[in-house]
Design an enzyme around this catalytic site. Structure first.
Site, mmCIF file in Angstrom:
data_model
loop_
_atom_site.group_PDB
_atom_site.id
_atom_site.type_symbol
_atom_site.label_atom_id
_atom_site.label_comp_id
_atom_site.label_asym_id
_atom_site.label_seq_id
_atom_site.Cartn_x
_atom_site.Cartn_y
_atom_site.Cartn_z
ATOM 1 N N TYR A 151 54.757 33.490 17.800
ATOM 2 C CA TYR A 151 54.730 33.262 16.983
ATOM 3 C C TYR A 151 53.135 33.991 16.215
ATOM 4 C CZ TYR A 151 51.892 28.992 15.388
ATOM 5 O OH TYR A 151 51.651 27.565 14.991
ATOM 6 N N ASN A 196 48.699 16.183 26.465
ATOM 7 C CA ASN A 196 48.884 17.030 27.450
ATOM 8 C C ASN A 196 48.081 15.660 28.557
ATOM 9 O OD1 ASN A 196 50.796 18.043 27.939
ATOM 10 N ND2 ASN A 196 49.668 19.606 28.542
ATOM 11 N N GLY A 213 38.057 26.458 32.973
ATOM 12 C CA GLY A 213 38.312 25.012 32.368
ATOM 13 C C GLY A 213 36.822 25.172 31.040
ATOM 14 N N ARG A 217 38.083 25.416 22.527
ATOM 15 C CA ARG A 217 38.684 25.185 21.438
ATOM 16 C C ARG A 217 38.138 24.292 20.386
ATOM 17 N NH1 ARG A 217 41.051 28.398 23.686
ATOM 18 N NH2 ARG A 217 43.152 28.298 24.416
#
Length: 325
Positions: A151, A196, A213, A217
């Site tokens: 990708y 999710n 965690g 983002r």
């Protein structure tokens, strides 16, 4: 698509049955355009465009952009490519073909038609960035042989093709690097963090976090992203890009999980898993160029966007739950 008798703009949207593509089509139709949606429905869904089937200015064509396309349009938005790791790693060779062959075919069409053409690139061209936040001048830190490279590198190659067609053939191009986007019509099983977490929280399942965690983002609501793409496309021929399109506010994955469970009132617990190879630790766009040249910045807060997205998945839960098992 037959040409209209008036001067209405005819727009081709490849990947138009996908998450972002379907929202883009909605906006283009509201602007009075005629839209041809092209999608092979690998990750796109007829559900996303069902509400448009009787629209007099909408047409759907099932087609794979790795094969040439012969239509008559005035503008092209190229969004065709699976965008989530779950989907683009399912058939990595086809993912590369979709971005590279697809770009070649769409650019060839735009060259023949002498029309402007937009390429949906991605923040993944920056890889696991060593510079934070990421400006468009950053060349990236990409593993060319890793599981995400089908990708990342294919999108980088597509950008190369777009800029070479611009330099070699004088083609009017627009390139946007889209950062994490969320909102209604996300695929419930696409493996992205927002979908999710919402589906898991609604079902009371453990919230799956890869790594500890602490990775971050930047989440941009889909309406803001669509606004940015259209603003870019509406600019003159000297405004090309690439432009970062995303929300510059940075959130940790743990923080996002906590926000979603609180908003839903879920008692789901956190389940930690190993971090996938080449998963970026930080991702945040520098949108200075978008602010100055196309007068764009996001306006929808993460909390507001999550409320709308949670409502969407809550309505779909009874339908998607059996398929998520």
């Amino acid at each position: 698509m037959a040409r209209l008798r008036d001067n209405r703009t005819r727009i081709l949207v490849t990947g138009g049955a996908g998450f972002i593509g379907s929202h883009l089509i909605d906006r283009l139709l509201k602007r009075g355009n005629e839209v041809l949606c092209v999608d092979n429905l690998f990750t796109g869904s007829k559900r996303n465009i069902d509400h448009l089937t009787t629209h007099p200015r909408f047409e759907f064509m099932r087609h794979d952009v790795t094969s040439p396309l012969y239509v008559e349009v005035d503008e092209i938005y190229n969004l065709a490519c699976p965008a989530s790791p779950v989907h683009y790693q399912h058939d990595p060779v086809q993912t590369t073909k979709t971005s590279v062959y697809g770009a070649i075919n769409i650019l060839g069409l735009a060259k023949r038609l002498k029309c402007k053409v937009f390429q949906a690139s991605t923040s993944e061209v920056y890889g696991d960035p060593a510079i934070h936040p990421q400006p468009e001048t950053y060349w990236g830190n990409v593993n060319p042989i890793g599981p995400r490279s089908c990708y990342n590198e294919a999108k980088r190659c597509a950008e190369t093709l777009f800029f070479d067609y611009h330099r070699q053939h004088g083609l009017e191009i627009k390139v946007a690097r889209i950062f994490n986007t969320f909102g209604p019509r996300m695929h419930p099983a696409d493996g992205r963090v927002v979908s999710n977490f919402i589906v898991q929280a609604l079902r009371g399942d453990p919230i799956t976090i890869f790594g500890d965690g602490s990775q971050t983002r930047s989440f941009c609501y889909v309406d803001d992203v669509v606004d940015g793409l259209i603003r870019l496309m509406d600019t003159g021929p000297d405004v090309i890009g690439p432009f970062n399109i995303g929300n510059p506010q940075e959130f940790s994955i743990t923080g996002l999980a906590g926000m979603i469970t609180r908003m839903i009132g879920s008692e789901s617990k956190i389940a930690y898993r190993d971090l996938p190879q080449d998963d970026p630790r930080r991702r945040q766009p520098d949108i200075s160029l978008a602010r100055s040249l196309i007068e764009w910045e996001p306006t929808v807060s993460l909390e507001t966007g999550l409320h709308k997205t949670i409502d969407y998945f809550r309505d779909r839960l009874l339908d998607v739950a059996p398929r998520m098992r």
